[in-house]
Structures are given as structure tokens and as C-alpha cells.
Write an enzyme that holds these catalytic residues in place. Sequence first.
Site, PDB file in Angstrom:
ATOM      1  N   ASP A  38      29.006  42.718  25.823  1.00  0.00           N
ATOM      2  CA  ASP A  38      29.193  41.981  26.904  1.00  0.00           C
ATOM      3  C   ASP A  38      30.063  40.597  26.955  1.00  0.00           C
ATOM      4  OD1 ASP A  38      27.455  40.742  25.347  1.00  0.00           O
ATOM      5  OD2 ASP A  38      25.758  40.244  26.583  1.00  0.00           O
ATOM      6  N   ASP A  76      31.831  35.531  21.833  1.00  0.00           N
ATOM      7  CA  ASP A  76      31.654  34.073  22.054  1.00  0.00           C
ATOM      8  C   ASP A  76      32.077  33.646  20.527  1.00  0.00           C
ATOM      9  OD1 ASP A  76      30.939  31.364  22.150  1.00  0.00           O
ATOM     10  OD2 ASP A  76      28.750  31.861  22.744  1.00  0.00           O
ATOM     11  N   LYS A 112      35.219  34.496  25.533  1.00  0.00           N
ATOM     12  CA  LYS A 112      35.047  32.929  25.756  1.00  0.00           C
ATOM     13  C   LYS A 112      36.327  32.026  24.907  1.00  0.00           C
ATOM     14  CE  LYS A 112      30.500  31.794  26.516  1.00  0.00           C
ATOM     15  NZ  LYS A 112      29.226  31.106  26.190  1.00  0.00           N
ATOM     16  N   PHE A 154      28.402  28.430  29.966  1.00  0.00           N
ATOM     17  CA  PHE A 154      27.331  29.756  29.542  1.00  0.00           C
ATOM     18  C   PHE A 154      27.455  30.389  30.740  1.00  0.00           C
ATOM     19  CE2 PHE A 154      23.469  31.557  29.000  1.00  0.00           C
ATOM     20  CZ  PHE A 154      23.255  31.884  27.613  1.00  0.00           C
ATOM     21  N   ASP A 167      21.956  37.118  30.067  1.00  0.00           N
ATOM     22  CA  ASP A 167      20.852  36.683  30.765  1.00  0.00           C
ATOM     23  C   ASP A 167      20.895  35.004  30.029  1.00  0.00           C
ATOM     24  OD1 ASP A 167      20.533  37.306  27.896  1.00  0.00           O
ATOM     25  OD2 ASP A 167      18.884  36.251  27.926  1.00  0.00           O
ATOM     26  N   ARG A 204      20.028  38.769  34.437  1.00  0.00           N
ATOM     27  CA  ARG A 204      20.706  39.880  34.139  1.00  0.00           C
ATOM     28  C   ARG A 204      20.954  40.875  35.466  1.00  0.00           C
ATOM     29  NH1 ARG A 204      20.730  40.474  28.235  1.00  0.00           N
ATOM     30  NH2 ARG A 204      18.766  39.996  27.101  1.00  0.00           N
TER      31      ARG A 204
HETATM   32  P1  IMP Z   1      28.557  35.708  19.597  1.00  0.00           P
HETATM   33  O1  IMP Z   1      27.713  36.136  18.292  1.00  0.00           O
HETATM   34  O2  IMP Z   1      28.531  34.206  19.640  1.00  0.00           O
HETATM   35  O3  IMP Z   1      29.873  36.115  19.685  1.00  0.00           O
HETATM   36  O4  IMP Z   1      27.583  35.979  20.659  1.00  0.00           O
HETATM   37  C1  IMP Z   1      27.563  37.182  21.206  1.00  0.00           C
HETATM   38  C2  IMP Z   1      26.227  37.255  21.941  1.00  0.00           C
HETATM   39  O5  IMP Z   1      25.797  36.053  22.338  1.00  0.00           O
HETATM   40  C3  IMP Z   1      26.834  38.244  23.384  1.00  0.00           C
HETATM   41  O6  IMP Z   1      26.229  39.560  23.092  1.00  0.00           O
HETATM   42  C4  IMP Z   1      25.749  37.664  24.167  1.00  0.00           C
HETATM   43  O7  IMP Z   1      24.242  38.548  24.144  1.00  0.00           O
HETATM   44  C5  IMP Z   1      25.335  36.112  23.841  1.00  0.00           C
HETATM   45  N1  IMP Z   1      26.129  35.383  24.424  1.00  0.00           N
HETATM   46  C6  IMP Z   1      27.072  34.600  24.121  1.00  0.00           C
HETATM   47  N2  IMP Z   1      27.680  33.848  25.230  1.00  0.00           N
HETATM   48  C7  IMP Z   1      26.776  34.060  26.336  1.00  0.00           C
HETATM   49  C8  IMP Z   1      26.777  33.690  27.662  1.00  0.00           C
HETATM   50  O8  IMP Z   1      27.680  32.760  28.100  1.00  0.00           O
HETATM   51  N3  IMP Z   1      25.878  34.043  28.273  1.00  0.00           N
HETATM   52  C9  IMP Z   1      24.916  34.771  27.687  1.00  0.00           C
HETATM   53  N4  IMP Z   1      24.795  35.439  26.846  1.00  0.00           N
HETATM   54  C10 IMP Z   1      25.806  34.826  25.956  1.00  0.00           C
HETATM   55 MG    MG Z   2      24.531  40.583  23.355  1.00  0.00          MG
END
Ligand code: IMP
Ligand code: MG
Length: 182
Positions: A108, A111, A139, A160, A167, A173
Site C-alpha cells: 500500500d 514510508d 511518502k 498519516f 487503516d 480501510r
Molecule cells: P514502513 O515500514 O514504515 O515503510 O511502513 C509500511 C507499512 O506501514 C505500510 O505497509 C502500512 O501498513 C503502514 N503505514 C505506513 N504509513 C501509513 C499511513 O500513513 N497510513 C496507514 N498505514 C501506514
Molecule cells: Mg502494510
Amino acid sequence: MNHTPARQPCTSPRLRPIITAAEIERRVAELGKQICSDYAGRDDLAVIAVMRGAIFFLVDLLRQLDRPVRLDIVHAASYRGAATTGSVQMLQPVTIDIHGSDVLLVDDILDTGLTLRRVLDHLAACRPRTLRTCVLLSKAVPRQAQVTADYIGFEIADQFVVGYGLDYNDRYRHLPYIAAVE
Ligand code: IMP
Ligand code: MG
């Protein structure tokens, strides 16, 4: 139908729509075309999606892939509410044989990059022929792990977001659009 929540109970966060359902639909169709063209002539493409956030994106993207694909899901989790815990758990590993296959990992949102890095390492250990990533959202934040997505639906600011599979504490969701949580 207007899906924008007109009124929120006072305990709920305020949601500000930032990407409409129509914009998502258009962009997913473009990504589908691009992916089909990039994998033209390759006969074993495995699409692997990260649960649960990628559910909506996965299903809509698959419907745009005018070619044979194999499908699997993995389940990784890192978030508690709106703050990342920093550690990523692989709750369910890949179950199909991807040794020698072209693998497209679908998630999705990119981040910190910690989730995709963890899943990419997991998949790379299965020795696919190629391994690329496709995310609906990227992001604009400094990555904490070395990851670049090969296909990106939308670049968004550091905020966010919820909806279209994403979610906030397991809520929102179901929204067919993406909204920022304020
Ligand atoms: P990362 O590991 O920080 O890159 O984040 C990845 C996971 O964190 C994504 O697959 C989402 O499930 C969750 N996530 C990151 N940012 C958001 C957000 O803004 N809203 C909801 N879920 C997020
Ligand atoms: Mg995820």
C-alpha cells in the site's frame, strides 16, 4: 454516492480526502498497462502482496493485468496506531515457489521502508529471477532502510493517511478514497 464522511463523532479523527476514487482508478489502470508492457514476453510473473493494507490495491491492479500471473500474499506488520514500532514481523511468509520467477511485490505505502526491506529480504532468499516493488503511495520522508519502489501510484507528503486498504487502528480501510488523518 458521496463517500465523504459529512459528520464525524467527536471522538473520531477528522479525515481530509486527498486522492479520489476516480484518481486511484485512473492511476491503477496506468500502472497495470506499464507493468504488462514491462513484463511482456516473460511467462512467469508472481504478484505477491503485503497484507492487509495492499488488499484494495492488489485486487484493482490484478484486474488491470491483461496477462497470466501467479498470486500470493505475505503478512507483515509494524504499525501500532499512527506510530511505527520500528520492528517488522513476518506473520505469514510466501507459500508459492518463486525460485527463478519474476516477482512483483505489491504494498500500500512506502514510508520508512522497513516493511518492504524486510519482505524483500525474505523474498530474495527464495532466489527469484527478478524482484521489483509496486506501491500505491510513497511518502516523502527519509527512509530508514534502503528501498526504492519501481512502480509508484502517487507521491504524498509526510502525513498519516487512511482508506483504500490503509487503516488507523484497524479502521477506515473500507473507504474507496485516500484521506489524511488530521
Ligand atoms: P514502513 O515500514 O514504515 O515503510 O511502513 C509500511 C507499512 O506501514 C505500510 O505497509 C502500512 O501498513 C503502514 N503505514 C505506513 N504509513 C501509513 C499511513 O500513513 N497510513 C496507514 N498505514 C501506514
Ligand atoms: Mg502494510
